[in-house]
Design a protein around this motif. Sequence first.
Motif, PDB file in Angstrom:
ATOM      1  N   LYS A   1       0.981  -1.183  -0.146  1.00 34.01           N
ATOM      2  CA  LYS A   1      -0.043   0.038   0.198  1.00 34.01           C
ATOM      3  C   LYS A   1       0.910   1.471   0.057  1.00 34.01           C
ATOM      4  CE  LYS A   1      -4.016  -1.806   2.453  1.00 34.01           C
ATOM      5  NZ  LYS A   1      -4.925  -2.023   3.581  1.00 34.01           N
ATOM      6  N   ILE A   2       1.816   1.090   0.868  1.00 33.31           N
ATOM      7  CA  ILE A   2       2.694   2.424   0.985  1.00 33.31           C
ATOM      8  C   ILE A   2       3.542   2.543  -0.466  1.00 33.31           C
ATOM      9  CG2 ILE A   2       4.764   1.185   1.981  1.00 33.31           C
ATOM     10  CD1 ILE A   2       3.781   5.030   2.589  1.00 33.31           C
ATOM     11  N   GLU A   3       3.987   1.452  -1.002  1.00 33.16           N
ATOM     12  CA  GLU A   3       4.600   1.828  -2.539  1.00 33.16           C
ATOM     13  C   GLU A   3       3.568   2.176  -3.346  1.00 33.16           C
ATOM     14  OE1 GLU A   3       8.292  -1.760  -2.137  1.00 33.16           O
ATOM     15  OE2 GLU A   3       5.942  -2.514  -2.669  1.00 33.16           O
ATOM     16  N   LEU A   4       2.330   1.745  -3.434  1.00 28.24           N
ATOM     17  CA  LEU A   4       1.344   2.326  -4.323  1.00 28.24           C
ATOM     18  C   LEU A   4       1.342   3.804  -4.121  1.00 28.24           C
ATOM     19  CD1 LEU A   4      -1.265  -0.800  -4.219  1.00 28.24           C
ATOM     20  CD2 LEU A   4       0.133   0.301  -6.347  1.00 28.24           C
ATOM     21  N   LYS A   5       1.094   4.143  -2.928  1.00 28.96           N
ATOM     22  CA  LYS A   5       0.820   5.690  -2.560  1.00 28.96           C
ATOM     23  C   LYS A   5       2.038   6.403  -3.102  1.00 28.96           C
ATOM     24  CE  LYS A   5      -1.623   9.077  -0.757  1.00 28.96           C
ATOM     25  NZ  LYS A   5      -2.653   9.418  -1.418  1.00 28.96           N
TER      26      LYS A   5
ATOM     27  N   ASP B   1       0.329  11.694   3.789  1.00 25.05           N
ATOM     28  CA  ASP B   1       0.385  12.614   5.179  1.00 25.05           C
ATOM     29  C   ASP B   1       0.126  11.614   6.286  1.00 25.05           C
ATOM     30  OD1 ASP B   1       0.609  15.008   3.515  1.00 25.05           O
ATOM     31  OD2 ASP B   1      -1.435  15.106   2.927  1.00 25.05           O
ATOM     32  N   ASN B   2      -0.604  10.836   6.497  1.00 24.52           N
ATOM     33  CA  ASN B   2      -1.151   9.966   7.602  1.00 24.52           C
ATOM     34  C   ASN B   2      -0.525   8.395   7.312  1.00 24.52           C
ATOM     35  OD1 ASN B   2      -2.663  12.076   8.877  1.00 24.52           O
ATOM     36  ND2 ASN B   2      -4.083  11.846   7.130  1.00 24.52           N
ATOM     37  N   PRO B   3      -0.215   7.709   8.688  1.00 23.65           N
ATOM     38  CA  PRO B   3      -0.131   6.245   8.399  1.00 23.65           C
ATOM     39  C   PRO B   3      -1.232   5.478   7.598  1.00 23.65           C
ATOM     40  CG  PRO B   3       0.223   7.176  10.489  1.00 23.65           C
ATOM     41  CD  PRO B   3      -0.506   8.196   9.797  1.00 23.65           C
ATOM     42  N   MET B   4      -0.709   4.446   6.934  1.00 24.43           N
ATOM     43  CA  MET B   4      -1.882   3.756   6.067  1.00 24.43           C
ATOM     44  C   MET B   4      -2.036   2.464   6.876  1.00 24.43           C
ATOM     45  SD  MET B   4      -0.148   4.565   2.481  1.00 24.43           S
ATOM     46  CE  MET B   4      -1.665   3.880   1.611  1.00 24.43           C
TER      47      MET B   4
END
Length: 81
Positions: A10-14, A78-81
Amino acid sequence: MAKKVAPKTKIELKIVKLVKARRNKLNRSQSDIGELFGVTRGYIGQIEMESSPSMYSFDQLYELAKYLECSMKDFMPDNPM
């Protein structure tokens, strides 16, 4: 038997979406980014594909921030995922 590689987290996608949005805002192409890193447009396309495990390194994100005139922080949610 080939090892199956997971798609992006998810973080890589963001991160990829934020880089792509900045790239598009400045009218920079995948080819422009590829030229910056000495890779093909197709490889940048793979990085931008959700189903591909290819991802920018931290060094590449640093270079992208300079090239796209922003901070590496701009590529983080901006916020934790």
